[in-house]
Design an enzyme around this catalytic site. Structure first.
Site, short mmCIF file in Angstrom:
data_model
loop_
_atom_site.label_atom_id
_atom_site.label_comp_id
_atom_site.label_asym_id
_atom_site.label_seq_id
_atom_site.Cartn_x
_atom_site.Cartn_y
_atom_site.Cartn_z
N VAL A 63 11.29 -39.19 58.02
CA VAL A 63 12.35 -38.44 58.14
C VAL A 63 12.06 -36.93 58.74
CG1 VAL A 63 14.34 -37.12 56.98
CG2 VAL A 63 13.66 -39.34 56.19
N ASN A 91 14.37 -40.94 71.84
CA ASN A 91 15.72 -41.34 72.23
C ASN A 91 16.83 -40.52 71.11
OD1 ASN A 91 18.04 -43.44 71.88
ND2 ASN A 91 17.54 -43.44 69.92
N SER A 145 20.65 -40.00 80.28
CA SER A 145 22.06 -40.33 80.50
C SER A 145 22.41 -40.52 81.80
CB SER A 145 22.99 -39.51 79.77
OG SER A 145 24.34 -39.72 79.97
N TYR A 158 25.81 -30.85 77.09
CA TYR A 158 25.23 -32.14 77.04
C TYR A 158 24.39 -32.60 78.48
CZ TYR A 158 24.85 -37.17 76.26
OH TYR A 158 24.16 -38.56 75.82
N ALA A 160 23.68 -30.78 81.09
CA ALA A 160 22.38 -30.19 81.21
C ALA A 160 21.20 -30.57 80.19
CB ALA A 160 22.60 -28.61 80.97
N SER A 161 21.24 -31.04 79.15
CA SER A 161 20.28 -31.51 78.28
C SER A 161 19.68 -32.84 78.82
CB SER A 161 20.46 -31.52 76.65
OG SER A 161 21.61 -32.58 76.55
N LYS A 162 20.55 -33.68 79.57
CA LYS A 162 20.18 -34.90 79.79
C LYS A 162 19.30 -34.66 81.35
CE LYS A 162 21.09 -37.22 76.24
NZ LYS A 162 19.89 -37.99 75.66
N ILE A 191 27.96 -46.76 76.01
CA ILE A 191 27.47 -47.66 75.30
C ILE A 191 28.28 -47.63 74.07
CG2 ILE A 191 25.53 -48.66 74.11
CD1 ILE A 191 25.34 -48.60 77.29
P1 NAD Z 1 23.53 -42.61 67.73
O1 NAD Z 1 24.34 -41.58 67.23
O2 NAD Z 1 24.23 -43.99 67.45
O3 NAD Z 1 22.18 -42.51 67.28
C1 NAD Z 1 21.44 -41.40 67.51
C2 NAD Z 1 20.29 -41.28 66.23
O4 NAD Z 1 19.82 -40.00 66.46
C3 NAD Z 1 21.21 -41.11 64.90
O5 NAD Z 1 20.63 -42.02 64.05
C4 NAD Z 1 21.04 -39.64 64.65
O6 NAD Z 1 20.80 -39.58 63.16
C5 NAD Z 1 19.68 -39.47 65.07
N1 NAD Z 1 19.60 -38.00 65.38
C6 NAD Z 1 20.49 -37.03 65.53
N2 NAD Z 1 19.81 -35.84 65.63
C7 NAD Z 1 18.61 -35.84 65.44
C8 NAD Z 1 17.44 -34.97 65.11
N3 NAD Z 1 17.81 -33.82 65.24
N4 NAD Z 1 16.33 -35.46 64.82
C9 NAD Z 1 15.94 -36.77 64.58
N5 NAD Z 1 17.23 -37.82 64.56
C10 NAD Z 1 18.37 -37.41 65.11
O7 NAD Z 1 23.79 -42.45 69.24
P2 NAD Z 1 23.19 -43.47 70.58
O8 NAD Z 1 24.29 -43.83 71.29
O9 NAD Z 1 22.46 -44.75 69.92
O10 NAD Z 1 22.50 -42.16 71.15
C11 NAD Z 1 20.93 -42.83 71.47
C12 NAD Z 1 20.61 -41.82 72.71
O11 NAD Z 1 21.13 -42.45 73.75
C13 NAD Z 1 20.95 -40.25 72.62
O12 NAD Z 1 19.79 -39.41 73.21
C14 NAD Z 1 22.14 -40.35 73.46
O13 NAD Z 1 22.34 -39.07 74.16
C15 NAD Z 1 21.76 -41.33 74.59
N6 NAD Z 1 22.95 -41.88 75.43
C16 NAD Z 1 23.86 -42.48 74.74
C17 NAD Z 1 25.01 -43.16 75.26
C18 NAD Z 1 26.25 -43.64 74.89
O14 NAD Z 1 26.98 -43.84 75.61
N7 NAD Z 1 26.14 -44.10 73.38
C19 NAD Z 1 24.83 -42.73 76.76
C20 NAD Z 1 24.10 -42.14 77.40
C21 NAD Z 1 22.79 -41.70 76.57
#
Ligand code: NAD
Length: 251
Positions: A63, A91, A145, A158, A160-162, A191
């Protein structure tokens, strides 16, 4: 399929969505040791419970808030447990609808940049250090992303972070590849994960229509790309940006 036989990996944001799909594919690829890192203990416990007992034998949970420097000890933890660290998937990320640049408040900017960009910076630093100390080789995959490739109206912080993490991955590739560590990034399109729930059901058809496939992607479709880049199959890839977005970004 790609093999991770004998490899030790950490995945941040491992309890949900793309991270959890990657956990499952890494286990299918015979990863030796896998540290699941997430901020949510409850979600991590559920994730571990969803695995078979044989799979659980290869996993530990950790954790941590990836944006807190004092908690970014997951690379050391993996090396203590399994003696090395070969792969890191950075991720973990958050997303919420914000506003135009004119209307975005600075605390929103700070929150998104802290988790998404600072978290990846800290992860790159700590994982690369451990990789260099334990075996002078490794593979790091950063999750950016489609919005790290183009503008993101209404999601400026968001986006900018990506862009930041994709840029960091390019810099890290230049600095670390000569030292044996490959660094690549994946740019997912829309996704189906809990992350996009914040936009509401009504926005899903619009997101689907923006792709060439008229559908959202599955977490497993991103996990395949991450597995490839993490594995030795991608031994000639570093500084690669792999767009997996159903044809969303038009370049
Ligand atoms: P999700 O919300 O299903 O999973 C993200 C996980 O990160 C969660 O389990 C959450 O508890 C954990 N998390 C959040 N903040 C945290 C922190 N400070 N420390 C540790 N863990 C933390 O989302 P996802 O869609 O699987 O996203 C995963 C990655 O993919 C992200 O970086 C997201 O920006 C990127 N992404 C997602 C999409 C989409 O459409 N889902 C598109 C482009 C990029």
């Amino acid at each position: 399929s790609f093999s991770l036989d004998g490899k030790v990996a950490v995945i941040t944001g491992a309890a949900s969505g793309i991270g959890l799909a990657t956990v499952k594919q890494f286990l299918q690829a015979n990863v030796e040791g896998l540290l699941l890192v997430d901020i949510s203990r409850k979600a991590l416990s559920c994730a571990i419970e969803s695995l078979t007992p044989e799979e659980q034998d290869h996993c530990e949970m950790y954790v941590a808030d990836v944006s807190a420097e004092s908690e970014c000890t997951y690379a050391e933890k993996a090396a203590q447990r399994w003696g090395r660290l070969d792969i890191a998937v950075l991720n973990a990320g958050i997303c919420f609808p914000t506003a135009s640049i004119l209307d975005t408040d600075v605390s929103t900017w700070d929150t998104l940049m802290n988790v998404n960009a600072r978290g990846v910076f800290l992860g790159l630093q700590s994982c690369a250090k451990v990789m260099l100390q334990t075996q002078s080789s490794g593979s790091i995959v950063v999750v950016s992303s489609q919005l790290g490739l183009q503008g993101s109206p209404g999601l400026s912080a968001y986006g900018a972070s990506k862009w930041a993490v994709r840029g960091l991955a390019l810099t890290a590739a230049e600095e670390l590849t000569p030292r044996g560590i490959r660094v690549n990034s994946v740019c997912p399109g829309p996704i189906v994960t809990p992350l996009i729930d914040v936009f509401g059901k009504d926005s899903i058809p619009r997101m689907a229509e923006a792709t060439l496939m008229n559908r959202l992607g599955k977490p497993s479709e991103i996990a395949h790309a991450i597995l490839y880049l993490a594995s030795d199959a991608a031994s000639y890839c570093s500084g690669t940006t792999l767009k997996v977005d159903g044809g969303y970004a038009k370049f």
